[in-house]
Design an enzyme around this catalytic site. Structure first.
Site, mmCIF file in Angstrom:
data_model
loop_
_atom_site.group_PDB
_atom_site.id
_atom_site.type_symbol
_atom_site.label_atom_id
_atom_site.label_comp_id
_atom_site.label_asym_id
_atom_site.label_seq_id
_atom_site.Cartn_x
_atom_site.Cartn_y
_atom_site.Cartn_z
ATOM 1 N N GLY A 174 0.843 -1.206 0.000
ATOM 2 C CA GLY A 174 0.000 0.000 0.000
ATOM 3 C C GLY A 174 0.868 1.241 0.000
ATOM 4 O O GLY A 174 1.588 1.501 0.961
ATOM 5 N N GLY A 223 1.526 4.842 3.625
ATOM 6 C CA GLY A 223 2.465 3.799 3.199
ATOM 7 C C GLY A 223 3.696 4.379 2.527
ATOM 8 O O GLY A 223 4.832 3.968 2.818
ATOM 9 N N ARG A 241 -1.370 -2.191 -5.250
ATOM 10 C CA ARG A 241 -2.118 -2.986 -6.246
ATOM 11 C C ARG A 241 -2.149 -2.286 -7.593
ATOM 12 O O ARG A 241 -2.417 -2.892 -8.607
ATOM 13 C CB ARG A 241 -3.501 -3.377 -5.746
ATOM 14 N N SER A 295 0.099 6.458 14.908
ATOM 15 C CA SER A 295 -0.439 7.810 15.011
ATOM 16 C C SER A 295 0.598 8.816 14.559
ATOM 17 O O SER A 295 1.792 8.602 14.703
ATOM 18 C CB SER A 295 -0.845 8.121 16.444
ATOM 19 N N GLY A 296 0.086 9.909 14.018
ATOM 20 C CA GLY A 296 0.981 11.003 13.625
ATOM 21 C C GLY A 296 0.764 11.466 12.202
ATOM 22 O O GLY A 296 1.442 12.380 11.738
ATOM 23 N N GLY A 297 -0.169 10.836 11.518
ATOM 24 C CA GLY A 297 -0.490 11.249 10.152
ATOM 25 C C GLY A 297 0.694 11.077 9.212
ATOM 26 O O GLY A 297 1.668 10.363 9.518
ATOM 27 N N LYS A 311 -4.674 2.053 20.147
ATOM 28 C CA LYS A 311 -4.837 3.134 19.145
ATOM 29 C C LYS A 311 -6.270 3.681 19.148
ATOM 30 O O LYS A 311 -6.498 4.887 19.008
ATOM 31 C CB LYS A 311 -4.468 2.632 17.742
ATOM 32 N N ASN A 314 -7.417 7.526 19.949
ATOM 33 C CA ASN A 314 -8.295 8.369 19.142
ATOM 34 C C ASN A 314 -9.481 8.904 19.944
ATOM 35 O O ASN A 314 -9.915 10.027 19.728
ATOM 36 C CB ASN A 314 -8.776 7.607 17.899
ATOM 37 N N LYS A 325 -14.152 9.316 11.231
ATOM 38 C CA LYS A 325 -14.019 8.051 10.507
ATOM 39 C C LYS A 325 -14.420 6.854 11.350
ATOM 40 O O LYS A 325 -14.565 5.763 10.837
ATOM 41 C CB LYS A 325 -12.583 7.884 10.015
HETATM 42 C C1 6PG Z 1 -3.689 9.729 14.291
HETATM 43 C C2 6PG Z 1 -5.122 10.053 13.983
HETATM 44 C C3 6PG Z 1 -5.584 9.411 12.732
HETATM 45 C C4 6PG Z 1 -7.043 9.658 12.428
HETATM 46 C C5 6PG Z 1 -7.409 11.064 12.178
HETATM 47 C C6 6PG Z 1 -8.821 11.290 11.692
HETATM 48 O O1 6PG Z 1 -3.487 9.275 15.404
HETATM 49 O O2 6PG Z 1 -2.799 9.959 13.474
HETATM 50 O O3 6PG Z 1 -5.926 9.581 15.028
HETATM 51 O O4 6PG Z 1 -5.337 8.044 12.848
HETATM 52 O O5 6PG Z 1 -7.363 8.927 11.311
HETATM 53 O O6 6PG Z 1 -7.215 11.818 13.310
HETATM 54 O O7 6PG Z 1 -9.771 10.714 12.524
HETATM 55 P P1 6PG Z 1 -11.290 11.150 12.397
HETATM 56 O O8 6PG Z 1 -11.615 11.238 10.941
HETATM 57 O O9 6PG Z 1 -12.082 10.110 13.072
HETATM 58 O O10 6PG Z 1 -11.375 12.499 13.053
#
Ligand code: 6PG
Length: 470
Positions: free
Chosen positions: A10, A15, A34, A130-132, A184, A188, A262
């Protein structure tokens, strides 16, 4: 050619960034997506790092090019795609190999996937990241669930790509199977509560005090130098000070007030409910997002009930702003306390043995809720004097110093019709938590009255019924 240390499945935002991070730390990484065009594009864009990257257009090539025992990080959409790709890849793997699902997966899926594996199948690891995109590229916080042997195999790579807090890598084994994804999920949930509480305080400053976005930004920037110092406060200040290049207005002022979600924050609230553990501040934050998205109804309701005058009457604005800072701190402590209690309950229920101090430690850098405050939490749990944050000596002191401000702020906000779902939930939780004689005696009496459910008495042992209707 020398084989890769790890494979990546991915090449979306997460990724591709994590693969570059791995390559930059000197590990060879075999990459697959893919869509073969995405693989080629990624390889082309990798520049100097491309000599550490092995582009693979098939699973066969990916497996062939990875050194045994082969770990493969999945960074694909959670849900069915993880099942589909696991089913495809496992046919090519040995039992020593490791599939690491690193998406925001439901821990129940992780447990199910592990159970479904046969004795000759590879093992499965559920890892929360976590951390985007920024964290994936330059240092994330990673919560791993799986066997110790699997963790040992992947730890060198993970330690290298994790965020560092004073030389300590923000990655650890949280326990077996679903423990990593569960932690995790709670991360969140706490993230939601933290963000909601910040937004509630922003609402008081905007609507109660009539301050402009940049002025509020300055207040948050100042708070970021004190006890509230954290990534979320830092970005809040920056967001509030940012101008929309198109309209010249503060960017935040022209963003629609309907929050997306999400699902992982909601899962945290659901899991807490399922175990009968109070996580009211987290639940309130999830609910507040839902209310925010009911825009048409909110507009109609405002028309029906009239527009409120939110003005907060003050003698000393500066003192009140200090109170807001303390209130936010107290609310935050209660919300984090709830999150840790939920993890502890799940740990007991599943026999995971989640190391709570380590959780706080790996959240100190890299993740969205990272802060100095988490170092205090780690130390409080290290002392081992209490399992509930609200009973650890360090946090007792903090709550004694800040909860009065939370009470004042919630009261003022209520009179000004300024909604505070998360902060007021945090306050009520705190008040009921520290009240040895509550009001559930009446609920017990009611239950017994209408359903003969029975109750216990304060003055003697046993199960009793009241003389209702006698
Ligand atoms: C993280 C975040 C991440 C999450 C976004 C959006 O730790 O990097 O938690 O994983 O996907 O914060 O989450 P929502 O769309 O639910 O606000």
């Amino acid at each position: 050619m020398e084989k890769a240390d790890i494979g990546m499945v991915g090449l979306g935002v997460m990724g591709s960034n994590l693969a570059l991070n791995i390559a930059e730390k000197g590990f060879r990484v075999a990459v697959y997506d893919r869509d073969p065009a995405v693989v080629q594009q990624f390889y082309k864009n990798a520049g100097a790092l491309s000599d550490k990257i092995i582009p693979c257009e098939t699973f066969e090539a990916l497996v062939e090019n990875t050194r045994q025992p082969r770990p493969f990080i999945f960074l694909i959409k959670a849900g069915q795609p993880v099942d589909d790709e696991t089913a495809r890849l496992r046919l090519l793997l040995d039992k020593q190999d490791i599939i690491i699902d690193s998406g925001n997966s439901d821990y129940r899926d992780t447990v199910r996937r592990l159970k479904a594996l046969g004795p000759n199948d590879p093992t499965f690891v559920g890892m929360g990241i976590s951390g985007g995109a920024e964290g994936a590229r330059h240092g994330a916080s990673m919560m791993v669930g799986g066997t110790e042997a699997a963790y040992e195999r992947i730890a060198p790579v993970l330690n290298a790509v994790a965020a560092q807090y004073e030389g300590e890598a923000c990655v650890a084994l949280m326990g077996p199977d679903g423990a990593g994804h569960f932690v995790k999920t709670i991360h969140n949930g706490i993230e939601y509560a933290d963000m909601q509480m910040i937004a509630e305080i922003y609402g008081v400053l905007r609507d109660g005090l009539g301050l402009s976005a940049p002025a509020i930004g300055d207040i948050f920037a100042k708070w970021n130098e004190g006890a509230l110092n954290s990534y979320l406060i830092e970005i809040t200040a920056e967001v509030l000070r940012t101008q929309d290049p198109e309209s010249g207005q503060a960017m935040v002022d022209i963003i629609l007030d309907a929050a997306g979600q999400k699902g992982t924050g909601r899962w945290a609230a659901i899991e807490a409910q399922m175990m009968g553990v109070p996580a009211s501040a987290i639940e309130a934050a999830v609910g507040a997002r839902a209310v925010s998205s009911m825009r048409a109804e909110r507009a109609l309701a405002e028309k029906t009930y009239g527009t409120a005058d939110h003005t907060v009457e003050l003698e000393d604005q500066a003192a009140f702003i200090n109170q807001l800072e303390q209130a936010l701190l107290a609310g935050k402590i209660a919300a984090y306390a709830q999150g840790f209690v939920v993890m502890q309950a799940a740990s007991k229920e599943h026999g995971w043995n989640i190391p709570l101090a380590t959780v706080a430690r790996i959240w100190r850098a890299g993740c969205i809720i990272r802060s100095q405050f988490l170092d205090d939490i780690a130390k409080a749990f290290d002392d081992g004097e209490a399992d509930n944050l609200l009973l650890t000596p360090a946090f007792v002191e903090k709550m004694k110093a800040s909860s009065g401000a939370l009470r004042q702020v919630v009261a003022k906000a209520a009179l000004g019709e300024l909604p505070m779902p998360a902060l007021s939930a945090a306050l009520s939780y705190f008040d009921s938590f520290k009240q040895s004689r509550g009001t559930a005696n009446l609920i017990q009496a009611q239950r017994d009255f209408f359903g003969a459910h029975g109750f216990e008495r304060l003055d003697k042992q046993g199960d009793f019924h009241g003389p209702w209707g006698a």
